[in-house]
Structure formats: C-alpha cells, structure tokens
Design a protein around this motif. Structure first.
Motif, mmCIF file in Angstrom:
data_model
loop_
_atom_site.group_PDB
_atom_site.id
_atom_site.type_symbol
_atom_site.label_atom_id
_atom_site.label_comp_id
_atom_site.label_asym_id
_atom_site.label_seq_id
_atom_site.Cartn_x
_atom_site.Cartn_y
_atom_site.Cartn_z
ATOM 1 N N GLN A 81 34.969 21.947 33.973
ATOM 2 C CA GLN A 81 36.288 22.311 34.476
ATOM 3 C C GLN A 81 36.715 21.386 35.608
ATOM 4 O O GLN A 81 37.881 21.027 35.736
ATOM 5 C CB GLN A 81 36.290 23.754 34.985
ATOM 6 N N LEU A 82 35.740 21.004 36.437
ATOM 7 C CA LEU A 82 36.059 20.188 37.618
ATOM 8 C C LEU A 82 36.563 18.810 37.250
ATOM 9 O O LEU A 82 37.241 18.160 38.045
ATOM 10 C CB LEU A 82 34.808 20.048 38.492
ATOM 11 N N ASP A 83 36.228 18.365 36.030
ATOM 12 C CA ASP A 83 36.688 17.047 35.597
ATOM 13 C C ASP A 83 38.197 16.911 35.672
ATOM 14 O O ASP A 83 38.724 15.832 35.859
ATOM 15 C CB ASP A 83 36.233 16.778 34.154
ATOM 16 N N PHE A 84 38.895 18.048 35.472
ATOM 17 C CA PHE A 84 40.350 17.993 35.449
ATOM 18 C C PHE A 84 40.954 18.227 36.827
ATOM 19 O O PHE A 84 42.163 18.179 36.985
ATOM 20 C CB PHE A 84 40.902 19.041 34.469
ATOM 21 N N ALA A 85 40.117 18.550 37.804
ATOM 22 C CA ALA A 85 40.647 18.869 39.129
ATOM 23 C C ALA A 85 40.895 17.590 39.916
ATOM 24 O O ALA A 85 40.270 16.557 39.678
ATOM 25 C CB ALA A 85 39.666 19.754 39.881
ATOM 26 N N ASP A 86 41.827 17.691 40.846
ATOM 27 C CA ASP A 86 42.147 16.548 41.693
ATOM 28 C C ASP A 86 41.321 16.662 42.971
ATOM 29 O O ASP A 86 41.660 17.404 43.884
ATOM 30 C CB ASP A 86 43.647 16.550 41.993
ATOM 31 N N LYS A 109 34.308 12.805 45.653
ATOM 32 C CA LYS A 109 33.994 12.536 44.251
ATOM 33 C C LYS A 109 32.534 12.181 44.110
ATOM 34 O O LYS A 109 31.928 11.620 45.008
ATOM 35 C CB LYS A 109 34.870 11.387 43.746
ATOM 36 N N GLY A 110 31.957 12.511 42.957
ATOM 37 C CA GLY A 110 30.554 12.159 42.709
ATOM 38 C C GLY A 110 29.610 13.157 43.349
ATOM 39 O O GLY A 110 29.842 14.358 43.324
#
Lengths: 191, 214
Positions: A155-160, A166-167
């Motif tokens: 889900q977090l892949d789509f979050a800004d 990041k990482g």
C-alpha cells in the motif's frame, strides 16, 4: 495446555521479529510483495521446525560429552548444512515445492531467527514436544509479521512519502508502528 | 597514506554498516536499550570482527574457493564462543543483559560480509584497518542509538541521571522505540546527504553561471 501457551506466546506475545528482533534482515528484505512473503514464511516455518528438532537432539549428545560450550559452532554448521540438504532434497522429491521455496532457502542460513530459536529452546530447558511447538509458533509468528508488513508496504508504494523517509527510514518507522500493535499483547501470557 | 586513511574512515562514515548498508540490524535494534548495552555489543562485535578478519586474511590463499563460506563461519563461530565465555567470566551483568545476542554475533551479516568482500582479498594490515573502521562505525551507531533511546526513555545517559523521572517516553525502551528511533536517525542522515548534494549542485550551477558571464 502448556504446549499451547508456548505456541501462542511465540506467535503473539514474544513475536520473533517485532518483539525479539530476530530475523530482521529477511523481514526488511523480502517484504516488498505479499507472494514472496508467503513463500519465505513457509520456508522459514519448515526449516525452523526441522532445525529445532535436530539441534535439540544434538544438544543432548553434546551435554552428555561435556561439550555444551561448543553449541554455537555446532548449531550454525548444522543449520547451514541442513538448509543445503533440504534444498537438494526438495529439488529431487518435489520440484513444485522447490520452485516455490527454492530461492528463499539459501537466504535462511544467515537468518538469525533460526539459530536464535535453537539457542532459546536450550536456554529455556524445553522438552522435545515443547521445542516443536515453540518452533511452530516462532515460524508462524515470523510469517504473520512478514505477511502483514508486506501488505502494508504494498500500500505504501502509492503513498507520497517525504524524500528523506524513502527507503530504509520509512520502512523502519512502519515496522515500529506495527511493533507497537504487538506490544499490546505483552503480559497476556506468563510462562 | 591517504589510501590507508580511507580504509579506516570508509566504515565509520561513508559506508557506515548501520545507516548506509543496513547490515547487522538484529543486534542493532535489540541491544540498544541503553548506551552501555550498545557500547558492550559494539565492542564485542568489534573484537570478533578484528580477530576473524586477521585470521581470514592470513589463510586467504590456503582456503579452497568452494568451501570458503563454511570455513569463514567456523572461524567466526570460534571467536564468538571465545568472546561469549570471556564475557561470561569477566562481564557477567552485561553478558546477562545482552543474552542471546552474543552467540548470535555469528550470524551478523556484517562480519561474514567483511570476511567475504575484504579480508579474503587483502593483506593482514589492510584487513585490520578495515575491521577497525567497520567495527567502530558499527559501535558508534549502536552507541548513538542507545544514547537516544536511553535519554528519551529513562532520562539517563550511560546510567548517569540527566533529568530522572521528569520526562520519560517509556515506548523508546520497548521494541517499537528501536524501530522508530533508527528510522528517524536514518531519515536524518538521508536528509543531511540530500541537502549536501543540493548545495553542491547549487554551487556548481553558480560556478557555471559565473563562468558564462565571465
């Protein structure tokens, strides 16, 4: 009843990944997708049970010979060769299972959860049955944490996310929040 | 000389095992409930790393390629057992708090990683420098993490009371605190890296502009 308590406590109260910090490397490394997380969890459960039983038996032999202090060296060698053996065995006997678990098996050798579990079983003076259930619980606990975490990360892949987070940084903080949920179980089972 | 220096500082800063390479996460998270524990774990790992790097570098030409990993693991496990017994004898309290994580130094990927990628290809002297740099970088990270957690969680530093019970965030000492503190520290280092790069870019741009006008 005691065996059931050990099992539940290893899954929830003393979750290997989130409470004991064992097996963090695969937890952070193989948790990008739910499918791979499921494969890894199954491989870990399998190896954990096998390794726990073998190291438990071997420890009996070592103690008999008065060589208890050698257990770290013996256990790590046993685990490394066991993983190799399982890999070869699966390749021959069940190619389907090998295809599903194969790539995860070499990674398991350096998984501190396996060695940690083997040492914990000895430290807690568990019998064989308790050892097996502790291993099962630890494996399922690892799987539960890994699969939950993989779901969150998908889900977090789509979050800004802000750039510095990041990482690794963001992953660790997410793990911290998940770990907080498991703190809620603490004190539920007293062994 | 400049080269030697870089081998030493490489592990401490630019290739820090904890914040840059994310190696050896299990002991990092588990043993840093206080600065003292972090220091103890860091020193134990440093000792094992130096000794195993020396031995592996010495025998690097004798070990057949195919069985090198098991050989390295046995060497590392031997030293870990020694440290385990020594700490049991001389530092019993620390041994008890670190518990399981002393034998687990065997599976710390940092040590096997340095054996495989550095000590097996370089001279003894260089390997010692590399082990010192990496080990101190690791220990430094542990002490930093342990200090933050201990100060915020217990109000003490290395056991010395700072503000006592006036301000305690208990969660910092619990497992979630480990993840969150390390995550925030990693984010801070990322942010420092990013802002430094941006400054460099700005400077380069300014220099380019100056060059064009001149």
């Amino acid at each position: 009843m005691n065996v059931f308590l050990i099992f539940m406590s290893a899954i929830l109260v003393n979750n290997f990944v989130l409470q004991r910090f064992l097996g963090i490397c695969p937890f952070l490394g193989v948790s990008k997708k739910t499918d791979t997380a499921v494969g890894m969890s199954l491989a870990v459960i399998f190896v954990m049970v096998l390794a726990s039983v073998i190291t438990w038996l071997l420890n009996g032999v070592l103690v008999l010979m008065g060589l208890g202090f050698l257990k770290t060296i013996v256990f790590i060698l046993v685990i490394a060769s066991l993983v190799q053996f399982v890999e070869i065995f699966l390749k021959k006997v069940s190619p389907g299972l090998y295809e599903a678990l194969g790539i995860f098996l070499p990674l398991i050798t350096t998984n501190c959860a396996i060695l940690g579990l083997a040492l914990l079983n000895i430290q807690n003076n568990y019998g064989l049955l308790e050892t097996i259930f502790n291993a099962l619980g630890a494996g399922f606990g690892f799987g539960l944490a890994l699969i939950l975490f993989a779901g969150i990360r998908e889900q977090l892949d789509f979050a800004d996310i802000p750039k510095p987070f990041k990482g690794l940084a963001g992953t660790l903080i997410t793990a911290g929040i998940l770990s907080m949920a498991f703190v809620g179980f603490s004190g539920m089972i007293k062994l | 000389m400049a080269k030697k220096q870089s081998e030493l500082t490489n592990g401490m800063f630019s290739n820090n095992p904890i914040f840059v390479q994310a190696l050896g996460m299990c002991p990092t998270l588990a043993t840093t409930t206080s600065a003292t524990n972090g220091l103890g774990m860091g020193m134990a790992t440093l000792a094992v790393l130096i000794m195993s790097n020396i031995v592996i570098s010495l025998i690097r030409k004798l070990v057949p390629e195919k069985i090198r990993i098991p050989v390295y693991i046995i060497i590392i496990a031997g030293f870990v057992t020694m440290i385990d017994l020594l700490m049991h004898g001389f530092l019993y309290d620390l041994w008890k708090t670190l518990g399981l994580f002393i034998p687990l130094i065997v599976v710390n990927c940092l040590i096997l990683g340095r054996a495989e990628s550095f000590a097996s290809q370089n001279s003894v002297f260089k390997s010692i420098l590399d082990a010192l740099g990496m080990g101190l970088g690791f220990a430094g990270g542990l002490i930093l993490l342990g200090s933050v957690r201990e100060i915020l969680g217990a109000g003490t530093w290395f056991g010395l009371p700072l503000w006592g019970d006036a301000f305690n965030v208990f969660i910092m000492i619990l497992p979630p605190g480990a993840f969150i503190t390390l995550g925030l520290l990693a984010a801070m280092f990322n942010w420092m890296g990013i802002s430094r790069e941006e400054k460099k870019k700005k400077k380069a741009k300014a220099a380019k502009k100056a060059g064009e006008t001149a």
